[in-house]
Design a protein around this motif. Structure first.
Motif, mmCIF file in Angstrom:
data_model
loop_
_atom_site.group_PDB
_atom_site.id
_atom_site.type_symbol
_atom_site.label_atom_id
_atom_site.label_comp_id
_atom_site.label_asym_id
_atom_site.label_seq_id
_atom_site.Cartn_x
_atom_site.Cartn_y
_atom_site.Cartn_z
ATOM 1 N N ASN A 1 -9.758 -7.162 3.363
ATOM 2 C CA ASN A 1 -9.100 -5.798 4.466
ATOM 3 C C ASN A 1 -8.815 -4.588 3.007
ATOM 4 O O ASN A 1 -7.861 -4.588 2.481
ATOM 5 N N LYS B 1 2.073 -4.188 3.090
ATOM 6 C CA LYS B 1 0.932 -4.070 4.287
ATOM 7 C C LYS B 1 0.884 -5.784 4.940
ATOM 8 O O LYS B 1 0.539 -6.450 5.796
ATOM 9 N N ASP C 1 0.981 -0.804 0.406
ATOM 10 C CA ASP C 1 0.082 -0.146 0.198
ATOM 11 C C ASP C 1 0.788 1.565 0.231
ATOM 12 O O ASP C 1 1.986 1.471 1.215
ATOM 13 N N GLU D 1 -7.733 1.708 2.747
ATOM 14 C CA GLU D 1 -8.515 2.162 3.891
ATOM 15 C C GLU D 1 -8.173 3.214 3.166
ATOM 16 O O GLU D 1 -7.226 3.813 2.333
#
Length: 193
Positions: A189, A166, A161, A192
């Motif tokens: 996941n 990550k 990421d 974000e």
């Protein structure tokens, strides 16, 4: 040993790799600014790519009907399965993108010329990166194995990421399930906001 079919493998007859801790240090690392030649004739610096990137690494893909690198290749834990792993990422490419992977790359220490032929033969929708000079492998201290005088990357997959690792999949076995495992992780996941 001649490799008749690179995709049909009885994984129960192949020794599984063990977690030797060789990738334990990778999660959380920032990628170094290293450019690698890709099979689409571009130079790719993974540290400069925004968003989520998936990189799956493997020792080396074989070529149907050609002699294997060494006679006991299949008995080296983690060696066999590069083509099935690559084809699984090919087959799940659209789903990986839908699940948040902005980019997907293969990675090995094979030459760009070899990888370009392989990418064409396997109809890959993503580029494969050549770390023939081991620049990224050494900078990240990726787990490797020495076979027939060559340094090969042990099979793993990275979710990156914005240049930071990550998640790490290591060891990977059986290789043909790696893309599905990565896809499941991406779905669980999301990137974000």
């Amino acid at each position: 040993m001649t490799q008749k079919n690179l995709l049909e493998v009885d994984w129960s007859q192949i020794p599984a790799p063990v977690d030797d801790g060789g990738a334990a240090h990778l999660k959380g690392l920032m990628l170094p600014a290293i450019s690698l030649l890709a099979t689409d004739d571009t130079s790719v610096n993974l540290s400069a790519l925004p968003g989520r990137t998936v990189v799956f690494a493997y020792p080396r893909t074989g070529e149907p009907g050609k002699i294997g690198l060494v006679d006991d290749w299949d008995m080296i834990p983690g060696a066999r399965g590069c083509t099935p792993q690559t084809c699984a990422f090919r087959d799940l490419f659209a789903e990986l993108k839908t699940a948040g992977a902005a980019q997907v790359f293969g990675l090995s220490t094979q030459s760009n010329a070899y990888q370009t032929e392989m990418a064409s033969r396997l109809h890959l929708p993503f580029p494969v990166l050549s770390d023939e000079k081991l620049a990224l492998t050494r900078a990240l201290n990726l787990p490797t194995m020495a076979v027939a005088g060559l340094i090969l990357i042990k099979r793993l997959a990275l979710v990156i990421d914005d240049a930071r690792i990550k998640h790490v999949f290591y060891p990977v076995f059986p290789p043909d399930r790696n893309a599905g495992d990565v896809l499941d992780w991406l779905k669980a996941n999301p990137v974000e906001a």
